[in-house]
Design an enzyme around this catalytic site. Structure first.
Site, PDB file in Angstrom:
ATOM      1  N   LYS A  39       0.853  -1.189   0.000  1.00  0.00           N
ATOM      2  CA  LYS A  39       0.000   0.000   0.000  1.00  0.00           C
ATOM      3  C   LYS A  39       0.886   1.236   0.000  1.00  0.00           C
ATOM      4  O   LYS A  39       2.047   1.210   0.426  1.00  0.00           O
ATOM      5  CB  LYS A  39      -0.954   0.018   1.191  1.00  0.00           C
ATOM      6  CG  LYS A  39      -0.296   0.029   2.588  1.00  0.00           C
ATOM      7  CD  LYS A  39       0.144   1.394   3.092  1.00  0.00           C
ATOM      8  CE  LYS A  39       0.753   1.308   4.478  1.00  0.00           C
ATOM      9  NZ  LYS A  39       1.590   2.492   4.815  1.00  0.00           N
ATOM     10  N   PRO A  51       9.971  -4.364   0.473  1.00  0.00           N
ATOM     11  CA  PRO A  51      11.031  -4.024   1.430  1.00  0.00           C
ATOM     12  C   PRO A  51      10.502  -3.950   2.858  1.00  0.00           C
ATOM     13  O   PRO A  51       9.379  -3.513   3.100  1.00  0.00           O
ATOM     14  CB  PRO A  51      11.489  -2.640   0.953  1.00  0.00           C
ATOM     15  CG  PRO A  51      10.284  -2.054   0.281  1.00  0.00           C
ATOM     16  CD  PRO A  51       9.597  -3.210  -0.377  1.00  0.00           C
ATOM     17  N   GLY A  54      10.514  -2.289   6.551  1.00  0.00           N
ATOM     18  CA  GLY A  54      10.802  -0.947   7.036  1.00  0.00           C
ATOM     19  C   GLY A  54      10.700   0.099   5.958  1.00  0.00           C
ATOM     20  O   GLY A  54      11.331   1.151   6.028  1.00  0.00           O
ATOM     21  N   GLY A  73       3.774  -1.483   4.099  1.00  0.00           N
ATOM     22  CA  GLY A  73       2.866  -2.411   4.762  1.00  0.00           C
ATOM     23  C   GLY A  73       3.094  -3.879   4.480  1.00  0.00           C
ATOM     24  O   GLY A  73       2.178  -4.685   4.655  1.00  0.00           O
ATOM     25  N   GLY A  82       4.713  -6.489   5.945  1.00  0.00           N
ATOM     26  CA  GLY A  82       4.452  -7.457   7.001  1.00  0.00           C
ATOM     27  C   GLY A  82       2.976  -7.558   7.339  1.00  0.00           C
ATOM     28  O   GLY A  82       2.442  -8.659   7.539  1.00  0.00           O
ATOM     29  N   SER A  83       2.300  -6.412   7.403  1.00  0.00           N
ATOM     30  CA  SER A  83       0.865  -6.398   7.694  1.00  0.00           C
ATOM     31  C   SER A  83       0.071  -7.067   6.577  1.00  0.00           C
ATOM     32  O   SER A  83      -0.896  -7.798   6.825  1.00  0.00           O
ATOM     33  CB  SER A  83       0.377  -4.955   7.877  1.00  0.00           C
ATOM     34  OG  SER A  83       0.975  -4.364   9.004  1.00  0.00           O
ATOM     35  N   ASP A  88      -2.345  -1.814  10.628  1.00  0.00           N
ATOM     36  CA  ASP A  88      -2.581  -1.820   9.184  1.00  0.00           C
ATOM     37  C   ASP A  88      -3.219  -3.118   8.688  1.00  0.00           C
ATOM     38  O   ASP A  88      -3.702  -3.172   7.551  1.00  0.00           O
ATOM     39  CB  ASP A  88      -1.267  -1.610   8.423  1.00  0.00           C
ATOM     40  CG  ASP A  88      -0.746  -0.184   8.529  1.00  0.00           C
ATOM     41  OD1 ASP A  88      -1.469   0.674   9.074  1.00  0.00           O
ATOM     42  OD2 ASP A  88       0.392   0.067   8.081  1.00  0.00           O
TER      43      ASP A  88
END
Length: 290
Positions: free
Chosen positions: A16, A99, A101, A105, A107-108, A141
């Site tokens: 996102k 990427p 960090g 979003g 990981g979310s 998120d």
């Protein structure tokens, strides 16, 4: 792409972009109150899920910098398993493209795709609303990615309304630095009193300065982010189009066509990783699980 009740392969977890990100206040418990439009794009991680007969949950591959027990994907699977008292397990392969960090979003989104896919495979039959409530335990998120449409987001990220966004393309640049979100939120320099806007203001393209309130702090901490924004500004169609997403570090700029985006992409200096992405209107996993 194989789809049956023992496996779901190539399940997309899209990135996102925050088309703007305003901090409009702070709660008594310290959480910041935000307003943003979250835009889905077609740059995705991908996950493969295989049902196990036992209750074991395993990630099949190494992900640099993310131990298996800390991975939001594994945590999401265990959360759903516990919530629904599921006696099955899962092997999960995470093809990482987004990427870490970067403020996109990743990981979310991976966690949301895990909840959506295993809800189907394990036949939990939870509603989207129930999955969103569950996902909020994993991160602010996660509910947005389960919601699955571009959204005007308020509160700490839990108030979500669908919003229409333009068909456009984005050039996205990774400056090569990792920005820890808590560092931004704890900064004394962070603007916390931007005047609230309405969803109607965004939909009508009202004359508002659509900015990212976290950008100034991130640029002060990481001059490389400022360097990317300054470079990308030369290609802006509207002033302020080039901006950071989320708490950083990725920087993006919108363009009306794929050709226009590609022309800019070809000129990005080699020291930065860069790519183009198309705006999506809906989460691409919908066709796979519905």
């Amino acid at each position: 792409m194989t789809t049956n009740l023992s496996q779901l392969l190539a399940c997309p977890a899209p990135a996102k972009l925050n088309l703007f990100l305003h901090i409009v206040g702070r709660r008594a418990d310290g959480y910041h109150l935000l307003q943003s439009v979250f835009q889905l794009i077609d740059r995705c991680d991908s996950l493969d899920f295989y049902v196990r007969a036992d209750r074991q949950i395993h990630r099949l591959n190494q992900v640099h910098g993310v131990p298996e027990e800390n991975d939001l994907v594994v945590r999401a699977a265990k959360l759903l398993q516990q919530h629904c008292n599921i006696q099955q397990g899962a092997d999960i392969y995470l093809h990482k493209c987004l990427p870490m960090g970067g403020g996109v979003g990743g990981g979310s989104s991976d966690a949301a795709t895990t909840l959506l896919a295993l809800n189907k495979l394990w036949q939990c039959n939870l509603s989207k609303e129930s999955l969103m409530e569950l996902g909020l335990q994993l991160g602010a998120d996660v509910p947005f990615f389960i919601f699955g449409e571009n959204a005007f987001v308020e509160g700490i990220g839990e108030q979500i309304q669908a919003v229409s966004t333009p068909e456009q393309w984005f050039v996205v640049i990774e400056p090569g630095v990792h920005v820890p979100t808590p560092t931004i939120f704890s900064s004394k320099e962070l603007t916390r009193n931007t005047k609230p806007v309405r969803i109607a203001d965004f939909s009508s393209a009202a004359n508002v300065e659509w900015k990212n309130d976290m950008q100034a702090v991130a640029c002060a901490l990481h001059p490389e982010i400022a360097a990317v924004i300054n470079w990308l500004k030369q290609f802006e169609i509207n002033q302020g189009d080039a901006k950071m997403t989320g708490s950083g570090s990725c920087v993006f700029c919108a363009f009306p066509s794929e050709d226009a985006a590609k022309k800019v992409l070809q000129q990005v200096p080699n020291q930065w990783t860069s790519w183009i992405a198309k705006a999506l209107q809906h989460h691409p996993i919908n066709s796979k699980i519905n």
